[in-house]
Motif scaffolding. Structure first.
Motif, PDB file in Angstrom:
ATOM      1  N   MET A  47       0.834  -1.195   0.000  1.00 41.63           N
ATOM      2  CA  MET A  47       0.000   0.000   0.000  1.00 41.63           C
ATOM      3  C   MET A  47       0.879   1.259   0.000  1.00 41.63           C
ATOM      4  O   MET A  47       1.860   1.307   0.725  1.00 41.63           O
ATOM      5  CB  MET A  47      -0.859  -0.009   1.271  1.00 41.63           C
ATOM      6  CG  MET A  47      -2.236   0.624   1.095  1.00 41.63           C
ATOM      7  SD  MET A  47      -3.041   0.933   2.665  1.00 41.63           S
ATOM      8  CE  MET A  47      -3.815  -0.633   2.980  1.00 41.63           C
ATOM      9  N   ASP A  48       0.549   2.267  -0.831  1.00 37.26           N
ATOM     10  CA  ASP A  48       1.390   3.476  -0.862  1.00 37.26           C
ATOM     11  C   ASP A  48       1.108   4.347   0.371  1.00 37.26           C
ATOM     12  O   ASP A  48       0.176   4.099   1.131  1.00 37.26           O
ATOM     13  CB  ASP A  48       1.177   4.253  -2.167  1.00 37.26           C
ATOM     14  CG  ASP A  48      -0.266   4.691  -2.337  1.00 37.26           C
ATOM     15  OD1 ASP A  48      -0.870   5.115  -1.340  1.00 37.26           O
ATOM     16  OD2 ASP A  48      -0.802   4.592  -3.458  1.00 37.26           O
ATOM     17  N   ARG A  49       1.937   5.390   0.538  1.00 42.47           N
ATOM     18  CA  ARG A  49       1.853   6.206   1.757  1.00 42.47           C
ATOM     19  C   ARG A  49       0.504   6.903   1.884  1.00 42.47           C
ATOM     20  O   ARG A  49      -0.056   7.040   2.958  1.00 42.47           O
ATOM     21  CB  ARG A  49       2.991   7.245   1.762  1.00 42.47           C
ATOM     22  CG  ARG A  49       4.322   6.620   2.163  1.00 42.47           C
ATOM     23  CD  ARG A  49       5.407   7.685   2.289  1.00 42.47           C
ATOM     24  NE  ARG A  49       5.060   8.712   3.232  1.00 42.47           N
ATOM     25  CZ  ARG A  49       5.141  10.039   3.003  1.00 42.47           C
ATOM     26  NH1 ARG A  49       5.568  10.483   1.850  1.00 42.47           N
ATOM     27  NH2 ARG A  49       4.817  10.913   3.927  1.00 42.47           N
ATOM     28  N   TYR A  50      -0.010   7.367   0.735  1.00 38.89           N
ATOM     29  CA  TYR A  50      -1.321   8.051   0.775  1.00 38.89           C
ATOM     30  C   TYR A  50      -2.409   7.086   1.269  1.00 38.89           C
ATOM     31  O   TYR A  50      -3.178   7.413   2.173  1.00 38.89           O
ATOM     32  CB  TYR A  50      -1.685   8.613  -0.617  1.00 38.89           C
ATOM     33  CG  TYR A  50      -3.015   9.325  -0.583  1.00 38.89           C
ATOM     34  CD1 TYR A  50      -3.075  10.698  -0.321  1.00 38.89           C
ATOM     35  CD2 TYR A  50      -4.219   8.629  -0.747  1.00 38.89           C
ATOM     36  CE1 TYR A  50      -4.307  11.343  -0.244  1.00 38.89           C
ATOM     37  CE2 TYR A  50      -5.441   9.278  -0.663  1.00 38.89           C
ATOM     38  CZ  TYR A  50      -5.478  10.632  -0.424  1.00 38.89           C
ATOM     39  OH  TYR A  50      -6.690  11.279  -0.326  1.00 38.89           O
ATOM     40  N   SER A  51      -2.465   5.890   0.657  1.00 37.71           N
ATOM     41  CA  SER A  51      -3.509   4.918   1.038  1.00 37.71           C
ATOM     42  C   SER A  51      -3.362   4.505   2.497  1.00 37.71           C
ATOM     43  O   SER A  51      -4.351   4.297   3.197  1.00 37.71           O
ATOM     44  CB  SER A  51      -3.429   3.670   0.159  1.00 37.71           C
ATOM     45  OG  SER A  51      -3.357   4.030  -1.182  1.00 37.71           O
ATOM     46  N   GLN A  52      -2.095   4.398   2.945  1.00 42.08           N
ATOM     47  CA  GLN A  52      -1.882   4.044   4.361  1.00 42.08           C
ATOM     48  C   GLN A  52      -2.467   5.121   5.275  1.00 42.08           C
ATOM     49  O   GLN A  52      -3.144   4.821   6.261  1.00 42.08           O
ATOM     50  CB  GLN A  52      -0.389   3.926   4.654  1.00 42.08           C
ATOM     51  CG  GLN A  52       0.188   2.585   4.299  1.00 42.08           C
ATOM     52  CD  GLN A  52       1.708   2.578   4.434  1.00 42.08           C
ATOM     53  OE1 GLN A  52       2.298   3.513   4.968  1.00 42.08           O
ATOM     54  NE2 GLN A  52       2.330   1.545   3.929  1.00 42.08           N
ATOM     55  N   ALA A  53      -2.212   6.392   4.932  1.00 37.15           N
ATOM     56  CA  ALA A  53      -2.716   7.495   5.760  1.00 37.15           C
ATOM     57  C   ALA A  53      -4.248   7.511   5.743  1.00 37.15           C
ATOM     58  O   ALA A  53      -4.897   7.749   6.766  1.00 37.15           O
ATOM     59  CB  ALA A  53      -2.159   8.826   5.249  1.00 37.15           C
ATOM     60  N   ALA A  54      -4.849   7.242   4.577  1.00 41.11           N
ATOM     61  CA  ALA A  54      -6.319   7.250   4.472  1.00 41.11           C
ATOM     62  C   ALA A  54      -6.919   6.076   5.245  1.00 41.11           C
ATOM     63  O   ALA A  54      -7.995   6.202   5.835  1.00 41.11           O
ATOM     64  CB  ALA A  54      -6.732   7.197   3.003  1.00 41.11           C
TER      65      ALA A  54
END
Ligand SMILES: Cc1cc2nc3c(=O)[nH]c(=O)nc-3n(C[C@H](O)[C@H](O)[C@H](O)COP(=O)(O)O)c2cc1C
Length: 336
Positions: free
Chosen positions: A1-8
């Motif tokens: 999972m990329d950083r954006y998806s992880q944060a979301a």
């Protein structure tokens, strides 16, 4: 999972087995909110949560009288009540008018657990800003949506007829054209766009690229490209595609044109949005004709509510989900 998806994903983690007020606040912050400004603050006690406006996060051009701000607080209230009621609380909301400000107290008494369907939809609800697939909704789906939007003090007008949707598009495009001709509107909108993934994650607010299908751009390049590509005719064509592929529109109208009336609109809309999510349906705002004062009276007359103020315009239909939006950390919104 990329950083954006992880944060979301992090802000949308499941509730713990025995959730408390802080967990309910996290679910409240997942509510729809104008420009993702998150104009709220929360004060927690053992048995209550106060939801307060954060006027530092106003959008004075698109929302000069804080209409959207109070609708947004209503959305957060509804999420909080749904999350608490599904988890062993008998939660109730009371609007408080202290001095000049309006806030909401949610009392969290003990109670039975109620149906969790809408609570489960809270972390999955999103404003899906893409084109939809053009398929109609069934009568049963429309009935469920109509039931969910029913709220004392709010009228929800459902438009399912294609000819009427096409007429509504003309008001939406007129509102959009007026907004795009206003440099103050464009500047305010740009100030809430987060062009790079890095800034999106750092700030946790505003309009990030992924939910709108836009690429990750360096912060210096984003505004330049935005000004070159954000053109009136292109945006009006996009709106025509979005409306043409939606199954219908829902317009919310408060009985009472006041912060208290607008909070009720937010509650009615958020419950509708969660019900749509639970049914596997998508929704998104196309509020231009209610935001633009020159277009609003004609739109109200066309709707059959002349002299009143329509509050929200929502399209509904079917589509694949887009990436989710971000939120600020809880410690930034909970008052010590
Ligand atoms: C009062 C209100 C007004 C909104 N107006 C618009 C709008 O005009 N256009 C739009 O694309 N989204 C609009 N939105 C949706 C927000 O952009 C969205 O809720 C926010 O970015 C967070 O994303 P999410 O709903 O996917 O969690 C509005 C939401 C609210 C509550």
């Amino acid at each position: 999972m990329d950083r954006y998806s992880q944060a979301a994903s992090r802000v949308r983690e499941k509730l713990p087995t025995e959730p408390g007020p802080r967990d309910f606040v996290r679910f409240a912050t997942l509510a729809a909110n104008s420009h993702n400004t998150q104009p709220w603050k929360f004060r927690i006690t053992r048995d209550s949560v106060d939801i307060l406006p954060d006027f530092a996060r106003r959008t004075p051009v698109v929302d000069p009288d804080d209409h959207h701000l109070y609708v947004t607080l209503g959305c957060a209230v509804e999420n909080l009540l749904i999350a608490a009621n599904a988890n062993g609380r008998a939660a109730t909301a009371t609007v408080q008018n202290d001095d000049a400000d309006t806030s909401i107290r949610v009392d969290l008494n003990r109670g039975p657990e109620t149906d969790g369907t809408l609570c489960d939809a809270i972390p999955r609800r999103q404003s899906t800003k893409s084109d939809y697939d053009g398929t109609p909704l069934s009568d049963a789906e429309w009935r469920a949506l109509e039931k969910s939007a029913a709220h004392e003090g709010v009228m929800a007008l459902f438009i399912k007829d294609r000819a009427r949707i096409d007429q509504a598009l003309e008001f939406i495009q007129a509102g959009n054209s007026a907004q795009m001709d206003n440099p103050d509107f464009v500047n305010e909108l740009m100030s809430w766009i987060r062009f790079s993934t890095k800034t999106s994650i750092k700030k946790g607010d505003g309009l990030s690229g992924p939910p709108a299908g836009n690429p990750n751009l360096p912060d210096w390049l984003g505004p330049i490209l935005f000004r070159l590509t954000f053109k009136k005719n292109k945006e009006n064509d996009k709106l025509a595609r979005q409306l043409g592929s939606s199954a219908g529109l829902v317009i919310f109208v408060a009985e009472d044109e006041s912060p208290e009336g607008w909070i009720k609109v937010g509650r009615s809309f958020e419950r509708f949005a969660l019900q749509a999510t639970a049914l596997g349906l998508c929704h998104a705002h196309v509020n231009m004709p209610v935001e633009e004062p020159a277009v609003r009276p004609g739109f109200a007359k066309w709707l059959g509510v002349a002299g009143r103020r329509p509050d929200l315009v929502i399209r509904v239909g079917r589509s694949e989900p887009m990436p989710m939006s971000l939120r600020r950390p809880l410690d930034d919104v909970i008052l010590a």
